[in-house]
Design an enzyme around this catalytic site. Structure first.
Site, PDB file in Angstrom:
ATOM      1  N   ARG A   1       0.835  -1.206   0.000  1.00  0.00           N
ATOM      2  CA  ARG A   1       0.000   0.000   0.000  1.00  0.00           C
ATOM      3  C   ARG A   1       0.874   1.261   0.000  1.00  0.00           C
ATOM      4  NH1 ARG A   1      -5.106  -1.593  -0.055  1.00  0.00           N
ATOM      5  NH2 ARG A   1      -5.482  -3.672   0.785  1.00  0.00           N
ATOM      6  N   ASP A   2       0.443   2.236  -0.804  1.00  0.00           N
ATOM      7  CA  ASP A   2       1.146   3.523  -0.878  1.00  0.00           C
ATOM      8  C   ASP A   2       1.002   4.251   0.451  1.00  0.00           C
ATOM      9  OD1 ASP A   2       1.908   5.594  -3.534  1.00  0.00           O
ATOM     10  OD2 ASP A   2       1.616   6.430  -1.521  1.00  0.00           O
ATOM     11  N   ILE A   3       2.102   4.813   0.936  1.00  0.00           N
ATOM     12  CA  ILE A   3       2.100   5.498   2.228  1.00  0.00           C
ATOM     13  C   ILE A   3       1.281   6.793   2.155  1.00  0.00           C
ATOM     14  CG2 ILE A   3       4.135   7.000   1.985  1.00  0.00           C
ATOM     15  CD1 ILE A   3       5.121   5.817   4.666  1.00  0.00           C
TER      16      ILE A   3
ATOM     17  N   ASN B   1       4.836   6.427 -13.426  1.00  0.00           N
ATOM     18  CA  ASN B   1       5.549   7.671 -13.695  1.00  0.00           C
ATOM     19  C   ASN B   1       7.017   7.381 -13.979  1.00  0.00           C
ATOM     20  OD1 ASN B   1       3.277   9.367 -13.125  1.00  0.00           O
ATOM     21  ND2 ASN B   1       3.607   9.007 -10.944  1.00  0.00           N
TER      22      ASN B   1
ATOM     23  N   GLU C   1       9.013  10.162  -8.251  1.00  0.00           N
ATOM     24  CA  GLU C   1       9.709  10.473  -6.988  1.00  0.00           C
ATOM     25  C   GLU C   1      10.706   9.389  -6.622  1.00  0.00           C
ATOM     26  OE1 GLU C   1       7.137  11.199  -3.619  1.00  0.00           O
ATOM     27  OE2 GLU C   1       5.720  12.247  -4.933  1.00  0.00           O
ATOM     28  N   VAL C   2      10.325   8.151  -6.832  1.00  0.00           N
ATOM     29  CA  VAL C   2      11.164   7.026  -6.389  1.00  0.00           C
ATOM     30  C   VAL C   2      11.701   6.310  -7.632  1.00  0.00           C
ATOM     31  CG1 VAL C   2      11.251   4.904  -5.047  1.00  0.00           C
ATOM     32  CG2 VAL C   2       9.737   6.761  -4.329  1.00  0.00           C
TER      33      VAL C   2
ATOM     34  N   HIS D   1       7.561   1.368 -10.450  1.00  0.00           N
ATOM     35  CA  HIS D   1       6.372   1.002  -9.690  1.00  0.00           C
ATOM     36  C   HIS D   1       5.148   1.374 -10.514  1.00  0.00           C
ATOM     37  CE1 HIS D   1       7.835   4.980  -8.469  1.00  0.00           C
ATOM     38  NE2 HIS D   1       6.582   5.363  -8.289  1.00  0.00           N
TER      39      HIS D   1
ATOM     40  N   HIS E   1       1.278   2.208 -10.022  1.00  0.00           N
ATOM     41  CA  HIS E   1       0.232   2.538  -9.049  1.00  0.00           C
ATOM     42  C   HIS E   1      -1.066   1.867  -9.508  1.00  0.00           C
ATOM     43  CE1 HIS E   1       2.293   6.269  -7.318  1.00  0.00           C
ATOM     44  NE2 HIS E   1       2.969   6.130  -8.448  1.00  0.00           N
TER      45      HIS E   1
END
Ligand code: DGP
Length: 126
Positions: free
Chosen positions: A34-36, A96, A104-105, A109, A111
Site C-alpha cells: 500500500r502507498d504510504i 511515472n 519520486e522514487v 512502480h 500505481h
C-alpha cells in the site's frame, strides 16, 4: 542505452527489509504494497524485485519470467483489492518515469488506484 539504478532508493530499502511495508501480494519476482500517501481508498504500488528504474528499463532488460510475473501480479492486485470492474467499479494504472513524469522514487512502480471516481486522466497543461 545504459540505465543507472540507485540502490539507496526507498523501494530498494523496502525490498531489502530495511523499511516496513503493508504487503498486499508477494510473488517470486514482484512485491505489491500500500502507498504510504494513498490518493484513493485503494492505492497499491506494484514493483518488480529486480533493479529497474522505469518501465522502459524493465521492458528492455527484465527476463520473460519477470515480465510475466509482474504483469500477472498487477492483475492479481486489481482482483484482490476488488477494484476490477468484474468485482468493483474500476481502477487506473499509472507508471511515472523521470522528470516530466514526476517520478519520486527511481525504482519502477505501477500505481493501482481505485475505490472512488478518479476524474479525468490529466490536468490541462499549465
Ligand atoms: P511516484 O511519483 O510515481 O514516484 O510515486 C511514489 C509513491 O511512493 C508516492 O505515491 C508515495 C510512495 N512512497 C514513498 N515512500 C514510500 C514508503 O516509504 N512506503 C510506501 N509504502 N510508499 C512510499
Amino acid at each position: 542505452m545504459a540505465y543507472h539504478y540507485d540502490d539507496q532508493n526507498i523501494f530498494a530499502k523496502i525490498l531489502r527489509g530495511e523499511i516496513p511495508n503493508d504487503t498486499v501480494l508477494e510473488t517470486e519476482h514482484t512485491l505489491a504494497f500500500r502507498d504510504i500517501n494513498a490518493q484513493a481508498p485503494t492505492h497499491v504500488l506494484v514493483i518488480p524485485k529486480g533493479s529497474y528504474v522505469t518501465f522502459d528499463h524493465f521492458s528492455a532488460e527484465a527476463s520473460d519470467a519477470e515480465i510475466i510475473d509482474f504483469t500477472r501480479a498487477i492483475g492479481a492486485v486489481c482482483r484482490l483489492t476488488e477494484v476490477s470492474p468484474d468485482a468493483g467499479n474500476g481502477y487506473r494504472l499509472i507508471a511515472n518515469a523521470g522528470r516530466d513524469g514526476v517520478q519520486e522514487v527511481p525504482h519502477l512502480h505501477v500505481h493501482v488506484i481505485g475505490g472512488r471516481v478518479l476524474g479525468r486522466m490529466l490536468q490541462p497543461a499549465r
